[in-house]
Design a protein around this motif. Structure first.
Motif, PDB file in Angstrom:
ATOM      1  N   ARG A  86       0.826  -1.210   0.000  1.00  4.87           N
ATOM      2  CA  ARG A  86       0.000   0.000   0.000  1.00  4.87           C
ATOM      3  C   ARG A  86       0.855   1.254   0.000  1.00  4.87           C
ATOM      4  O   ARG A  86       0.518   2.263  -0.614  1.00  4.87           O
ATOM      5  CB  ARG A  86      -0.959  -0.034   1.180  1.00  4.87           C
ATOM      6  CG  ARG A  86      -2.023  -1.117   0.985  1.00  4.87           C
ATOM      7  CD  ARG A  86      -3.184  -0.957   1.908  1.00  4.87           C
ATOM      8  NE  ARG A  86      -3.620   0.400   2.002  1.00  4.87           N
ATOM      9  CZ  ARG A  86      -4.094   0.948   3.117  1.00  4.87           C
ATOM     10  NH1 ARG A  86      -4.164   0.231   4.211  1.00  4.87           N
ATOM     11  NH2 ARG A  86      -4.490   2.199   3.133  1.00  4.87           N
ATOM     12  N   TYR A  91      -8.218  -7.132 -13.304  1.00  4.31           N
ATOM     13  CA  TYR A  91      -7.608  -5.921 -12.754  1.00  4.31           C
ATOM     14  C   TYR A  91      -8.383  -4.670 -13.171  1.00  4.31           C
ATOM     15  O   TYR A  91      -8.513  -3.726 -12.395  1.00  4.31           O
ATOM     16  CB  TYR A  91      -6.128  -5.837 -13.164  1.00  4.31           C
ATOM     17  CG  TYR A  91      -5.233  -6.569 -12.177  1.00  4.31           C
ATOM     18  CD1 TYR A  91      -4.594  -5.880 -11.156  1.00  4.31           C
ATOM     19  CD2 TYR A  91      -5.080  -7.944 -12.243  1.00  4.31           C
ATOM     20  CE1 TYR A  91      -3.805  -6.547 -10.228  1.00  4.31           C
ATOM     21  CE2 TYR A  91      -4.291  -8.628 -11.322  1.00  4.31           C
ATOM     22  CZ  TYR A  91      -3.643  -7.929 -10.311  1.00  4.31           C
ATOM     23  OH  TYR A  91      -2.881  -8.591  -9.383  1.00  4.31           O
ATOM     24  N   PHE A 113     -11.288  -4.437 -10.925  1.00  4.40           N
ATOM     25  CA  PHE A 113     -10.881  -4.044  -9.581  1.00  4.40           C
ATOM     26  C   PHE A 113     -10.666  -2.530  -9.521  1.00  4.40           C
ATOM     27  O   PHE A 113     -11.099  -1.860  -8.572  1.00  4.40           O
ATOM     28  CB  PHE A 113      -9.598  -4.791  -9.207  1.00  4.40           C
ATOM     29  CG  PHE A 113      -9.085  -4.460  -7.838  1.00  4.40           C
ATOM     30  CD1 PHE A 113      -9.701  -4.973  -6.705  1.00  4.40           C
ATOM     31  CD2 PHE A 113      -7.986  -3.639  -7.677  1.00  4.40           C
ATOM     32  CE1 PHE A 113      -9.234  -4.667  -5.434  1.00  4.40           C
ATOM     33  CE2 PHE A 113      -7.511  -3.331  -6.417  1.00  4.40           C
ATOM     34  CZ  PHE A 113      -8.129  -3.838  -5.293  1.00  4.40           C
ATOM     35  N   ASP A 147     -13.954  -0.954  -9.409  1.00  5.43           N
ATOM     36  CA  ASP A 147     -14.619  -1.210  -8.139  1.00  5.43           C
ATOM     37  C   ASP A 147     -14.111  -0.293  -7.032  1.00  5.43           C
ATOM     38  O   ASP A 147     -14.847   0.135  -6.149  1.00  5.43           O
ATOM     39  CB  ASP A 147     -14.381  -2.684  -7.754  1.00  5.43           C
ATOM     40  CG  ASP A 147     -15.366  -3.156  -6.712  1.00  5.43           C
ATOM     41  OD1 ASP A 147     -16.449  -2.539  -6.602  1.00  5.43           O
ATOM     42  OD2 ASP A 147     -15.060  -4.121  -5.999  1.00  5.43           O
ATOM     43  N   ILE A 148     -12.854   0.023  -7.103  1.00  8.34           N
ATOM     44  CA  ILE A 148     -12.275   0.934  -6.111  1.00  8.34           C
ATOM     45  C   ILE A 148     -12.731   2.365  -6.372  1.00  8.34           C
ATOM     46  O   ILE A 148     -12.738   3.204  -5.482  1.00  8.34           O
ATOM     47  CB  ILE A 148     -10.726   0.836  -6.151  1.00  8.34           C
ATOM     48  CG1 ILE A 148     -10.269  -0.519  -5.618  1.00  8.34           C
ATOM     49  CG2 ILE A 148     -10.069   1.968  -5.367  1.00  8.34           C
ATOM     50  CD1 ILE A 148     -10.518  -0.760  -4.138  1.00  8.34           C
ATOM     51  N   GLY A 149     -13.141   2.640  -7.576  1.00  9.78           N
ATOM     52  CA  GLY A 149     -13.595   3.987  -7.906  1.00  9.78           C
ATOM     53  C   GLY A 149     -12.801   4.618  -9.023  1.00  9.78           C
ATOM     54  O   GLY A 149     -12.949   5.818  -9.304  1.00  9.78           O
ATOM     55  N   ARG A 183      -7.008   7.786  -9.664  1.00  7.16           N
ATOM     56  CA  ARG A 183      -5.754   7.505  -8.959  1.00  7.16           C
ATOM     57  C   ARG A 183      -5.926   6.406  -7.927  1.00  7.16           C
ATOM     58  O   ARG A 183      -5.080   5.547  -7.756  1.00  7.16           O
ATOM     59  CB  ARG A 183      -5.301   8.755  -8.222  1.00  7.16           C
ATOM     60  CG  ARG A 183      -4.536   9.713  -9.047  1.00  7.16           C
ATOM     61  CD  ARG A 183      -4.113  10.836  -8.142  1.00  7.16           C
ATOM     62  NE  ARG A 183      -3.084  11.626  -8.773  1.00  7.16           N
ATOM     63  CZ  ARG A 183      -2.444  12.603  -8.169  1.00  7.16           C
ATOM     64  NH1 ARG A 183      -2.717  12.900  -6.919  1.00  7.16           N
ATOM     65  NH2 ARG A 183      -1.535  13.294  -8.804  1.00  7.16           N
ATOM     66  N   ASP A 184      -7.032   6.519  -7.200  1.00  6.00           N
ATOM     67  CA  ASP A 184      -7.246   5.532  -6.135  1.00  6.00           C
ATOM     68  C   ASP A 184      -7.273   4.125  -6.710  1.00  6.00           C
ATOM     69  O   ASP A 184      -6.683   3.192  -6.145  1.00  6.00           O
ATOM     70  CB  ASP A 184      -8.555   5.800  -5.398  1.00  6.00           C
ATOM     71  CG  ASP A 184      -8.457   7.016  -4.500  1.00  6.00           C
ATOM     72  OD1 ASP A 184      -7.389   7.651  -4.490  1.00  6.00           O
ATOM     73  OD2 ASP A 184      -9.451   7.325  -3.819  1.00  6.00           O
ATOM     74  N   GLU A 201      -3.811   3.070  -7.532  1.00  8.63           N
ATOM     75  CA  GLU A 201      -3.025   2.855  -6.309  1.00  8.63           C
ATOM     76  C   GLU A 201      -3.331   1.476  -5.704  1.00  8.63           C
ATOM     77  O   GLU A 201      -2.418   0.716  -5.357  1.00  8.63           O
ATOM     78  CB  GLU A 201      -3.360   3.941  -5.296  1.00  8.63           C
ATOM     79  CG  GLU A 201      -2.707   3.724  -3.955  1.00  8.63           C
ATOM     80  CD  GLU A 201      -3.155   4.761  -2.925  1.00  8.63           C
ATOM     81  OE1 GLU A 201      -3.591   5.851  -3.323  1.00  8.63           O
ATOM     82  OE2 GLU A 201      -3.074   4.457  -1.724  1.00  8.63           O
ATOM     83  N   TRP A 202      -4.584   1.165  -5.602  1.00  6.29           N
ATOM     84  CA  TRP A 202      -4.966  -0.107  -4.979  1.00  6.29           C
ATOM     85  C   TRP A 202      -4.669  -1.286  -5.907  1.00  6.29           C
ATOM     86  O   TRP A 202      -4.385  -2.394  -5.435  1.00  6.29           O
ATOM     87  CB  TRP A 202      -6.445  -0.076  -4.567  1.00  6.29           C
ATOM     88  CG  TRP A 202      -6.642   0.778  -3.349  1.00  6.29           C
ATOM     89  CD1 TRP A 202      -6.704   2.133  -3.314  1.00  6.29           C
ATOM     90  CD2 TRP A 202      -6.738   0.335  -1.995  1.00  6.29           C
ATOM     91  NE1 TRP A 202      -6.839   2.571  -2.020  1.00  6.29           N
ATOM     92  CE2 TRP A 202      -6.878   1.482  -1.183  1.00  6.29           C
ATOM     93  CE3 TRP A 202      -6.735  -0.912  -1.381  1.00  6.29           C
ATOM     94  CZ2 TRP A 202      -7.000   1.412   0.199  1.00  6.29           C
ATOM     95  CZ3 TRP A 202      -6.870  -0.983   0.001  1.00  6.29           C
ATOM     96  CH2 TRP A 202      -7.000   0.168   0.775  1.00  6.29           C
ATOM     97  N   ALA A 250      -1.160  -2.141  -5.389  1.00  9.28           N
ATOM     98  CA  ALA A 250      -1.008  -2.912  -4.143  1.00  9.28           C
ATOM     99  C   ALA A 250      -1.435  -4.356  -4.368  1.00  9.28           C
ATOM    100  O   ALA A 250      -0.764  -5.296  -3.919  1.00  9.28           O
ATOM    101  CB  ALA A 250      -1.836  -2.272  -3.035  1.00  9.28           C
ATOM    102  N   ARG A 251      -2.531  -4.549  -5.066  1.00 11.22           N
ATOM    103  CA  ARG A 251      -3.003  -5.912  -5.327  1.00 11.22           C
ATOM    104  C   ARG A 251      -1.948  -6.712  -6.088  1.00 11.22           C
ATOM    105  O   ARG A 251      -1.687  -7.878  -5.779  1.00 11.22           O
ATOM    106  CB  ARG A 251      -4.304  -5.860  -6.136  1.00 11.22           C
ATOM    107  CG  ARG A 251      -4.760  -7.235  -6.575  1.00 11.22           C
ATOM    108  CD  ARG A 251      -5.959  -7.178  -7.502  1.00 11.22           C
ATOM    109  NE  ARG A 251      -6.214  -8.496  -8.089  1.00 11.22           N
ATOM    110  CZ  ARG A 251      -7.153  -8.746  -8.987  1.00 11.22           C
ATOM    111  NH1 ARG A 251      -7.943  -7.766  -9.411  1.00 11.22           N
ATOM    112  NH2 ARG A 251      -7.314  -9.957  -9.467  1.00 11.22           N
TER     113      ARG A 251
END
Lengths: 626, 524
Positions: free
Chosen positions: A183, A236, A239, A242-244, A247-248, A251-252, A255-256
């Motif tokens: 993260r 991916y 995903f 799903d996170i939005g 950038r977010d 970023e996630w 991390a994944r």
């Protein structure tokens, strides 16, 4: 020789449990016997305690014959153990049916059965923590410099290098430590234009979508060290959504990806059956093996972009020779020797240092650096063979106190010491102790365990206690360390091991507690007052090796070690083990034989190290039982 | 996280409490279920600089006459009951009295008479012991400069132990150097090269230091940024992340190229992720998390350093209650609102008249201790995930830099510990670690001071570290630097308020002694 191998417990166990290997091993044993002669196992017991139940000795791949010093019988053999210089089309693996499969390697094994190659390779090994950090640095570059990332790295599990006593723990025991790191890195990559551009080649401030595309199309395959399928890419993409998104999401997703086993495990999923119980790896897995084993880091662009690189041993060798000279490759080589010989010198006793007019603080680190400089110079500048590396008088007295320690003038250039050998095994880094006196027993045991890969059974505590009592009854001002150690280990239950241990320890008495050459053992009290002085007796009847010869001082010991097949075997095992995080098994006989043979032929050590990785084993692993 | 859509003004104007709840999943497990697990431990390291008013801080005057029954706990530690001292004397000291301190006494230990080595490179050689010791105490090319010195900081060790992925931050470190954008001089200029400075971008020697916040706005930013643009919490995203990672594992497990052993190994890793998710869902936040009335300071009312610190410490209390972080490292360097700045204070300590020093410190210490007491009472009020006081599961350590006015004496320190660390510490003690006084030539000297390291080691062991886990991180026995014993080193016999000497400390430097905790540590 064959009897020796069959008597050997791990090998014998393997022979019993793996019937299919029997033929191969017999052939290998015969080949090795032809190469390096034979030894009477009665003269050379497989274990230090003479074969006591439960005790195991390290593997021995080849032994010395009477003419082992010359090595001429080895080079003359037509069935060379080297997998580099000859070829045998008959041993070609099964045809690769995959459309994108790499070209067949040129099978070049003549001294061992090709179908045994690679059978012991670990299918799914996790990246070690150093490998993980190296890989993260390779992929994420400047994003790793962020404070949050730097401090997060402390969350990773720390681990010691493997040794004869400590095997590699392949379990995944902490997923959350890596999550902290993942993260932090994800946040760092998308933090600004500079890091996103450096890592992904896009501007996160201006065009997030292009960063998504760069991540999915270019970055993910690099990170996973293989091509990415549509399904995986879509996973991916979903995903990120799903996170939005934005950038977010990126970023996630980063991390994944770091948390995915496709990144932190050495997965070799793309492989083709060869029909003989093995799988032939695809080019990306071969490249990953090559790079990680030689540099502890993932393949670089030059390797990945060369279509010929993984098609043959010669293609691999070209890159191996480049990689081993890279900064990461050099560091890997330094680590090999540091780990093998457990180089972690302490600062010396302040009292003794004061007597020698040396500043003790930091001397341990300084002699460690001197050791590194020596290894690096001999291997990378001189192209030394293993024998030359072991048997040399060269030191690097780059500071006043090192010069004083070695009895030479300060110099940035290497110089020869006037007294005694130094070579690989007798440098101050190996010999310095934080104590006021040497301990020949500890020295001897440590030396044999490291240099000769010998394992010792744990001594009976009662015998140890009794031995200590004997030693303490002999005044240190009246008896030398050698006499006290001899007396302490003279008991019936001790002599079996200590005959070997003490022989080395006594010869090493020629070096004092600072690692300095000495002719006498001097005994001081706590305040540094000289209490007694004893002449050094650095002789031993023999070392308990396959060639029994009296040892007359440290220089003689060094020469015997330089030509010892046991030392050669031990080095072969370590160079094999640190590249793969495991010590060899009987199925690795071919690969180990390659290394042993290369050393016997006195090839440069760097060539030997390349050979330990670049041999036919690199293309294969065993099929898994489903 | 950068996706802050809520303005800081909005946060400060009263919605802060609501926002603070955002990071945590709304549908947490029932409290009864959560109560089955031990509360997560928390550590707060508060440090002040320069000397304290030693005579005003201890329950006895210079002759050390005990007020209560003395119990010898081990060969180096004697104890008196804080309650008994207060019962007999009426109060503990002038600086430690009143309702706030009465509330805290059952959670308190005061350890007096430790000695510090200030001569080497490891961080707890300095009683400040937080964040990061500078490398500039060593020559640039000193080999030990390769070793990140923050590894010898108690807060770093605590972070390594207590931080989990559930926490948004492994630790929050603060050194309030700015108020209203203004630099408070010496706090910043000295301490960026000392403890609490944070990493330096320009000087590579200091690049290893840990990130440290210098004003409250940075802390507010860290807390408000926990919410994302669409209101989704970090932990909800973490839950999605765990789902996706588990899918990645399963995709590997499904492969025909995977053998039985490897499959089992990967399945075990999935189990670890399952456990991580369970912890995420079960015990995310304390029951006090999100209580809006805790925001006692808002807007621009932070006019004084006292209010400013109190507000910052309120936020820290929140961060602990809401499990934003398990570790706070806090520099309490100001002396008061109208006291000298640290530069003047420094000069005063070295060369000022005794009366002037005493006046300053007599004012500074109660001012600093009032901040500590207020913060500890906040934790006492707040409830954790098991509905018990946060002070039960927290350990606050407040220490200071030098023992007494004069030329930086380094023996005779005292440390205050507040909180029970999950029951691992016996509390309510005044501990005397100064050893037996030796009188020679009409001069009484305390020369067997327990190394300050033992106090820190005890704290780390109380939090759940072992000697092995500490030494695995630091690479040295005990905790930090023990130095050498020499009467010319750190012998402040001539300059301190009492007589101190290092002469009898050698006995604490064996490996066994270095690994030994204070006898208030409960053995489980």
């Amino acid at each position: 020789m064959l009897k020796g191998i069959i008597n050997h417990r791990p090998l014998a166990r393997a022979l019993r449990s793996k019937g299919r290997c029997v033929t191969a091993l017999v052939l290998v044993a015969a080949a090795l016997s032809a190469c390096v002669g034979s030894v009477n196992p009665d003269e050379y017991p497989a274990s230090l305690d003479g074969g006591a139940p439960g005790a195991e000795s390290p593997l021995t791949y080849g032994d010395s014959g009477a003419d082992h010093n010359s090595g001429t019988d080895v080079s003359a053999t037509p069935t060379s153990a080297s997998g580099v210089n000859s070829s045998s089309p008959d041993e070609a693996p099964a045809a690769n049916s995959s459309a994108d499969a790499p070209k067949e390697p040129s099978p070049e094994v003549t001294s061992c059965v090709a179908s045994s190659r690679g059978l012991s390779e670990i299918n799914v090994r996790r990246l070690t923590t150093p490998e993980l950090v190296s890989a993260l640095r390779a992929f994420f570059g400047p994003a790793m410099d962020a404070d949050s990332v730097r401090s997060s790295l402390g969350s990773l599990r720390s681990e010691s290098p493997i040794s004869l006593e400590v095997t590699f723990d392949n379990r995944i025991v902490d997923v959350e430590g890596l999550e902290v790191v993942a993260r932090a890195i994800g946040g760092s990559v998308v933090a600004n234009e500079a890091t996103s551009r450096a890592v992904l080649g896009c501007d996160i401030e201006e065009d997030v979508d292009s960063c998504h595309q760069a991540f999915l199309k270019n970055f993910l395959p690099r990170l996973f060290r293989r091509p990415i399928g549509d399904e995986e890419r879509e996973s991916y993409e979903s995903f990120i959504e799903d996170i939005g998104g934005g950038r977010d999401g990126l970023e996630w997703a980063l991390a994944r990806a770091i948390l995915s086993p496709h990144f932190h495990q050495h997965l070799e999923l793309l492989a083709t059956p060869t029909g003989d119980g093995r799988l032939r790896l695809d080019s990306s897995a071969v490249a990953a093996r090559l790079a990680f084993r030689l540099t502890g880091a993932p393949p670089d662009d030059e390797l990945l972009s060369d279509p010929e690189a993984t098609a043959s041993l010669s293609g691999l060798r070209k890159h191996a020779e480049r990689l081993i000279h890279s900064p990461a490759g050099r560091e890997q080589v330094r680590q090999l020797f540091r780990t093998w010989l457990a180089i972690d010198p302490p600062d010396p006793s302040a009292m003794l240092a004061g007597k020698a007019e040396l500043t003790p603080d930091g001397l341990g680190a300084e002699v460690a650096e001197e050791f590194d400089r020596y290894v690096e110079y001999m291997l990378f500048e001189k192209g030394a063979s293993f024998r030359e590396l072991v048997d040399s008088q060269m030191v690097f007295p780059f500071s006043e106190r090192l010069a004083q320690l070695y009895g030479v003038e300060v110099s940035e250039e290497p110089v020869d010491v006037p007294n005694g050998p130094r070579g690989l095994f007798m440098r101050a880094a190996s010999l310095i102790t934080g104590q006021a006196e040497t301990n020949p027993i500890v020295r001897g045991a440590t030396f044999r365990r490291r240099v000769l890969c010998e394992m010792f059974p744990t001594p009976d505590p009662l015998l140890v206690q009794a031995g200590q009592a004997v030693a303490e009854s002999l005044s240190r001002t009246e008896y030398s360390q050698r006499i006290r150690a001899s007396a302490a280990t003279a008991g019936a239950g001790c002599a079996g091991c200590h005959e070997r241990i003490n022989s080395v320890g006594f010869v090493l008495e020629q070096f004092g507690p600072l690692g300095e050459w000495r002719e006498t053992q001097r005994v001081f009290d706590e305040k540094g007052e000289l209490l007694a002085e004893f002449p050094i007796d650095a002789t031993a009847p023999h070392l308990g090796l396959s060639v029994r010869a009296q040892v007359d001082g440290a220089a003689d010991l060094n020469q015997q070690l330089a030509s010892s097949s046991e030392v050669n075997n031990c080095f072969a095992q370590w160079s094999f083990a640190l590249a793969r995080q495991r010590f060899p098994t009987p199925a690795d006989t071919c690969a180990i034989g390659d290394v042993v043979q290369a050393n016997v032929e006195e090839l440069p050590v760097l060539d030997v190290l390349v050979t330990s990785v670049v041999n036919d084993d690199i293309f294969y692993r065993a099929e898994n039982s489903q | 996280m950068r996706s802050v859509k809520h303005s800081r003004r909005m946060f400060l104007c009263g919605t802060g409490g609501a926002l603070m709840t955002i990071p945590f999943l709304p549908s947490l497990a029932p409290r009864s279920a959560r109560a089955q697990e031990a509360s997560q431990l928390k550590y707060v390291l508060m440090s002040s600089n320069y000397c304290v008013d030693q005579d005003g801080a201890l329950p006895f005057p210079a002759n050390h006459k005990p007020y209560a029954t003395v119990t010898q706990l081990d060969d180096a530690t004697s104890a008196q009951s804080l309650d008994e001292i207060v019962a007999k004397r009426g109060f503990f000291t002038s600086s430690i009295q009143g309702q706030d301190w009465d509330n805290l006494r059952p959670y308190m230990n005061i350890a007096f008479g430790t000695a510090v080595n200030g001569t080497n490179d490891k961080h707890n050689s300095c009683a400040m012991t937080a964040a990061s010791m500078p490398h500039d105490v060593l020559a640039d090319d000193h080999p030990r400069n390769d070793n990140p010195v923050f590894k010898f900081s108690a807060d770093y060790l605590a972070e390594r132990l207590l931080a989990t992925p559930q926490h948004a931050y492994g630790a929050l470190r603060m050194n309030l150097a700015f108020r209203h954008g203004a630099d408070f001089g010496y706090v910043l200029s000295e301490y960026q090269n000392f403890a609490f400075g944070g990493p330096s971008a320009s000087d590579p020697r200091f690049a290893e230091r840990l990130p440290t916040m210098r004003d409250v706005a940075q802390l507010e930013q860290k807390l408000t940024s926990l919410g994302s643009s669409d209101g989704e919490s970090v932990l909800e995203r973490k839950s999605k992340l765990i789902d996706a990672v588990r899918d990645d594992y399963r995709s590997v497990i499904k492969s025909n190229a995977i053998g039985t052993d490897d499959r089992q190994r990967l399945e075990q890793a999935i189990e670890l992720w399952n456990e991580a998710e369970n912890r995420l869902l079960k015990g995310t936040a304390g029951s006090s998390c999100g209580a809006p009335d805790l925001m006692t300071a808002s807007g621009d009312v932070r006019a004084s350093w006292a209010v400013y610190h109190d507000y910052a410490l309120d936020l820290c209390a929140y961060a602990l209650a809401c499990r934003v972080t398990p570790v706070i490292s806090y520099a309490l360097l100001h002396t008061s609102d109208d006291g000298p700045d640290n530069g003047d204070e420094h000069l005063l300590m070295h060369s000022g008249a005794h009366d002037d020093r005493d006046k300053v410190m007599a004012k500074a210490m109660p001012w600093r201790l009032a901040r500590v007491a207020r913060f500890a009472n906040r934790l006492l009020e707040l409830k954790d995930e098991n509905d018990v006081s946060l002070l039960e599961s927290t350990l606050i350590s407040w220490g200071h830099e030098y023992a007494a006015p004069g030329a930086h004496p380094n023996a005779g320190h005292w440390t205050m510990m507040l909180g029970r660390a999950g029951g691992s510490l016996q509390t309510g003690n005044f501990l005397n670690l100064s050893g037996t006084p030796v009188t020679k030539n009409y001069y009484t000297t305390y020369h067997e001071c327990v190394p300050y390291n033992r106090v820190l080691l005890t704290q780390l062991l109380a939090l759940g570290h072992t000697n092995e886990s500490i030494e695995a991180i630091t690479g040295s026995v005990g905790f930090g630097e023990y130095g050498t014993v020499a009467n010319n080193t750190n012998d402040h016999r001539q300059g301190a308020s009492f007589g101190w000497s290092n002469a009898g400390r050698a006995r604490f430097y064996t490996d066994a002694e270095k690994r030994k905790p204070l006898p208030i540590l409960r053995v489980t």
